[in-house]
Design a protein around this motif. Structure first.
Motif, PDB file in Angstrom:
ATOM      1  N   PRO A   1       0.826  -1.203   0.000  1.00 52.76           N
ATOM      2  CA  PRO A   1       0.000   0.000   0.000  1.00 52.76           C
ATOM      3  C   PRO A   1       0.868   1.263   0.000  1.00 52.76           C
ATOM      4  CG  PRO A   1       0.205  -0.828   2.217  1.00 52.76           C
ATOM      5  CD  PRO A   1       0.952  -1.800   1.330  1.00 52.76           C
ATOM      6  N   PRO A   2       0.320   2.410  -0.325  1.00 53.64           N
ATOM      7  CA  PRO A   2       1.114   3.638  -0.270  1.00 53.64           C
ATOM      8  C   PRO A   2       1.450   4.062   1.159  1.00 53.64           C
ATOM      9  CG  PRO A   2      -1.134   4.112  -0.935  1.00 53.64           C
ATOM     10  CD  PRO A   2      -0.984   2.619  -0.931  1.00 53.64           C
ATOM     11  N   ASP A   3       0.566   3.777   2.092  1.00 59.17           N
ATOM     12  CA  ASP A   3       0.785   4.116   3.500  1.00 59.17           C
ATOM     13  C   ASP A   3       0.372   2.932   4.357  1.00 59.17           C
ATOM     14  OD1 ASP A   3      -0.273   6.944   2.160  1.00 59.17           O
ATOM     15  OD2 ASP A   3       1.430   7.176   3.511  1.00 59.17           O
ATOM     16  N   LEU A   4       1.107   2.758   5.469  1.00 59.04           N
ATOM     17  CA  LEU A   4       0.841   1.634   6.363  1.00 59.04           C
ATOM     18  C   LEU A   4       1.187   2.045   7.787  1.00 59.04           C
ATOM     19  CD1 LEU A   4       0.043  -1.372   6.444  1.00 59.04           C
ATOM     20  CD2 LEU A   4       2.442  -1.934   6.023  1.00 59.04           C
ATOM     21  N   ILE A   5       0.249   1.827   8.699  1.00 61.06           N
ATOM     22  CA  ILE A   5       0.479   2.103  10.120  1.00 61.06           C
ATOM     23  C   ILE A   5       0.351   0.786  10.872  1.00 61.06           C
ATOM     24  CG2 ILE A   5      -0.273   3.376  12.167  1.00 61.06           C
ATOM     25  CD1 ILE A   5      -1.454   5.480  10.286  1.00 61.06           C
ATOM     26  N   LEU A   6       1.369   0.440  11.639  1.00 58.78           N
ATOM     27  CA  LEU A   6       1.396  -0.811  12.380  1.00 58.78           C
ATOM     28  C   LEU A   6       1.644  -0.550  13.861  1.00 58.78           C
ATOM     29  CD1 LEU A   6       3.758  -2.989  10.148  1.00 58.78           C
ATOM     30  CD2 LEU A   6       1.262  -3.070  10.209  1.00 58.78           C
ATOM     31  N   GLN A   7       1.172  -1.485  14.663  1.00 57.87           N
ATOM     32  CA  GLN A   7       1.538  -1.483  16.076  1.00 57.87           C
ATOM     33  C   GLN A   7       2.831  -2.279  16.196  1.00 57.87           C
ATOM     34  OE1 GLN A   7      -0.867   0.312  17.722  1.00 57.87           O
ATOM     35  NE2 GLN A   7       0.576   0.439  19.434  1.00 57.87           N
ATOM     36  N   GLU A   8       3.707  -1.854  17.083  1.00 58.05           N
ATOM     37  CA  GLU A   8       4.965  -2.572  17.294  1.00 58.05           C
ATOM     38  C   GLU A   8       4.690  -4.044  17.537  1.00 58.05           C
ATOM     39  OE1 GLU A   8       7.268  -1.025  20.571  1.00 58.05           O
ATOM     40  OE2 GLU A   8       9.116  -1.221  19.405  1.00 58.05           O
TER      41      GLU A   8
ATOM     42  N   ARG B   1       5.002   4.197   2.699  1.00 56.26           N
ATOM     43  CA  ARG B   1       5.371   4.932   3.907  1.00 56.26           C
ATOM     44  C   ARG B   1       4.872   4.175   5.113  1.00 56.26           C
ATOM     45  NH1 ARG B   1       5.046   7.407  -0.355  1.00 56.26           N
ATOM     46  NH2 ARG B   1       6.248   9.243  -0.897  1.00 56.26           N
ATOM     47  N   LEU B   2       5.813   3.665   5.928  1.00 53.12           N
ATOM     48  CA  LEU B   2       5.485   2.831   7.075  1.00 53.12           C
ATOM     49  C   LEU B   2       5.707   3.601   8.368  1.00 53.12           C
ATOM     50  CD1 LEU B   2       4.837   0.075   8.413  1.00 53.12           C
ATOM     51  CD2 LEU B   2       7.290  -0.453   8.247  1.00 53.12           C
ATOM     52  N   MET B   3       4.698   3.544   9.225  1.00 53.16           N
ATOM     53  CA  MET B   3       4.846   4.098  10.574  1.00 53.16           C
ATOM     54  C   MET B   3       4.552   2.986  11.563  1.00 53.16           C
ATOM     55  SD  MET B   3       2.810   7.125  12.583  1.00 53.16           S
ATOM     56  CE  MET B   3       3.281   8.376  11.409  1.00 53.16           C
TER      57      MET B   3
ATOM     58  N   THR C   1       9.823   0.168  16.069  1.00 53.85           N
ATOM     59  CA  THR C   1       9.661   1.585  15.726  1.00 53.85           C
ATOM     60  C   THR C   1      10.754   2.048  14.760  1.00 53.85           C
ATOM     61  OG1 THR C   1      10.860   2.230  17.717  1.00 53.85           O
ATOM     62  CG2 THR C   1       8.458   2.162  17.869  1.00 53.85           C
ATOM     63  N   THR C   2      11.925   1.438  14.855  1.00 52.14           N
ATOM     64  CA  THR C   2      13.029   1.799  13.968  1.00 52.14           C
ATOM     65  C   THR C   2      12.801   1.351  12.521  1.00 52.14           C
ATOM     66  OG1 THR C   2      14.148  -0.211  14.679  1.00 52.14           O
ATOM     67  CG2 THR C   2      14.790   1.848  15.775  1.00 52.14           C
ATOM     68  N   ASP C   3      11.780   0.545  12.293  1.00 53.98           N
ATOM     69  CA  ASP C   3      11.430   0.146  10.920  1.00 53.98           C
ATOM     70  C   ASP C   3      10.673   1.258  10.187  1.00 53.98           C
ATOM     71  OD1 ASP C   3      10.619  -3.247  11.984  1.00 53.98           O
ATOM     72  OD2 ASP C   3      12.532  -2.397  11.301  1.00 53.98           O
ATOM     73  N   SER C   4      10.246   2.281  10.905  1.00 48.33           N
ATOM     74  CA  SER C   4       9.500   3.381  10.277  1.00 48.33           C
ATOM     75  C   SER C   4      10.329   4.045   9.197  1.00 48.33           C
ATOM     76  CB  SER C   4       9.095   4.411  11.336  1.00 48.33           C
ATOM     77  OG  SER C   4       8.210   3.845  12.271  1.00 48.33           O
ATOM     78  N   GLY C   5       9.650   4.571   8.186  1.00 52.59           N
ATOM     79  CA  GLY C   5      10.321   5.226   7.068  1.00 52.59           C
ATOM     80  C   GLY C   5       9.612   4.862   5.776  1.00 52.59           C
TER      81      GLY C   5
ATOM     82  N   ASN D   1      15.576   6.330   5.414  1.00 53.40           N
ATOM     83  CA  ASN D   1      15.374   6.809   6.780  1.00 53.40           C
ATOM     84  C   ASN D   1      14.954   8.284   6.771  1.00 53.40           C
ATOM     85  OD1 ASN D   1      17.711   8.392   6.539  1.00 53.40           O
ATOM     86  ND2 ASN D   1      19.000   6.879   7.583  1.00 53.40           N
ATOM     87  N   PRO D   2      14.570   8.820   7.924  1.00 53.16           N
ATOM     88  CA  PRO D   2      14.065  10.204   7.959  1.00 53.16           C
ATOM     89  C   PRO D   2      15.076  11.241   7.468  1.00 53.16           C
ATOM     90  CG  PRO D   2      13.446   9.035   9.939  1.00 53.16           C
ATOM     91  CD  PRO D   2      14.384   8.131   9.198  1.00 53.16           C
ATOM     92  N   TRP D   3      16.353  10.915   7.411  1.00 48.79           N
ATOM     93  CA  TRP D   3      17.375  11.852   6.956  1.00 48.79           C
ATOM     94  C   TRP D   3      17.629  11.728   5.449  1.00 48.79           C
ATOM     95  CZ3 TRP D   3      17.388   8.925  11.304  1.00 48.79           C
ATOM     96  CH2 TRP D   3      17.286   9.635  12.512  1.00 48.79           C
ATOM     97  N   GLY D   4      16.906  10.821   4.800  1.00 48.60           N
ATOM     98  CA  GLY D   4      17.015  10.698   3.358  1.00 48.60           C
ATOM     99  C   GLY D   4      17.946   9.616   2.855  1.00 48.60           C
TER     100      GLY D   4
END
Lengths: 111, 111
Positions: free
Chosen positions: B8-15, B106-108, B79-83, B38-41
């Protein structure tokens, strides 16, 4: 083993100016590619250098030019900067046509 | 040129949850790479997988080249898998190894 390095990290330029970005490939790599990543999008291929010659080019105007040096490092030059050139510029290196590894990028802002 | 679509284009998961990211491509490919931005590109190499299955810790990937898709599995997410996760391909017949990227997932991961 040093990875791909890029300089500078950040850059602010004015419309109409010219900019040069630099990239040093990973040790043992001979091929360098440049990509432009606009905010919220995937990277777009600009061009690739191998044996000091441009081997492939993406859909970018002639304002974008490059160079590869005998030590395999590379430069990306952009002339007559437009506001739309603001982006993260990524350099990638590989050995021949195998797996590519990316540098940390140069964030260019055009005002 | 080749088209690459990610879902999917966006995905929100619980740890702790598991997820599957998909990459479809419109033509035959020589190479396929998965990246985590990562958040720094910085684009971090996850897998170089033109075909078959590979595993690296909690991550694994499968490419079915004949059916033109690849899957990235993330198990026991942290949580470090986010990005942003990108799939990128090199189409067959390409003189070099120009990567064509998908739009990313985009995974959060929430704690």
């Amino acid at each position: 083993d040093a990875g791909v390095t890029q300089s500078p990290t950040h850059l602010i330029k004015t419309r109409g100016q010219q900019v040069t970005l630099r990239c040093s490939p990973k040790s043992g790599h001979d091929t360098v590619s440049w990509y432009q990543q606009a905010l919220g999008q995937g990277p777009q291929f600009i061009f690739q250098y191998y044996e000091e010659e441009e081997r492939q080019r993406g859909n970018f105007p002639d304002r974008f030019s490059g160079h590869q040096f005998p030590n395999y490092s590379s430069e990306l030059n952009v002339n007559a900067l437009l506001l739309g050139d603001s982006a993260l510029y990524l350099c990638a290196s590989s050995w021949l046509t195998y797996e590519q590894y990316f540098g940390p990028g140069t964030r260019l802002t055009v005002t | 040129g080749i088209q690459v679509e990610q879902s999917p284009p966006d995905l929100i998961l619980q740890e702790g949850a598991n997820s599957t990211l998909r990459c479809n491509f419109s033509d035959s490919v020589n190479n396929l790479q998965w990246f985590h931005q990562n958040p720094w590109g910085q684009l971090i190499n996850l897998f170089y997988i033109p075909s078959g299955t590979k595993q690296n810790g909690r991550l694994s990937a499968t490419t079915v080249a004949t059916e033109r898709y690849s899957l990235l599995y993330i198990s026991s997410s942290q949580t470090t898998d986010s990005g942003v996760y990108f799939c990128a391909v090199v189409s067959i017949g390409n003189a070099g190894n120009m990567l064509t990227f998908g739009g990313g997932t985009r995974l959060m991961v929430k704690p």
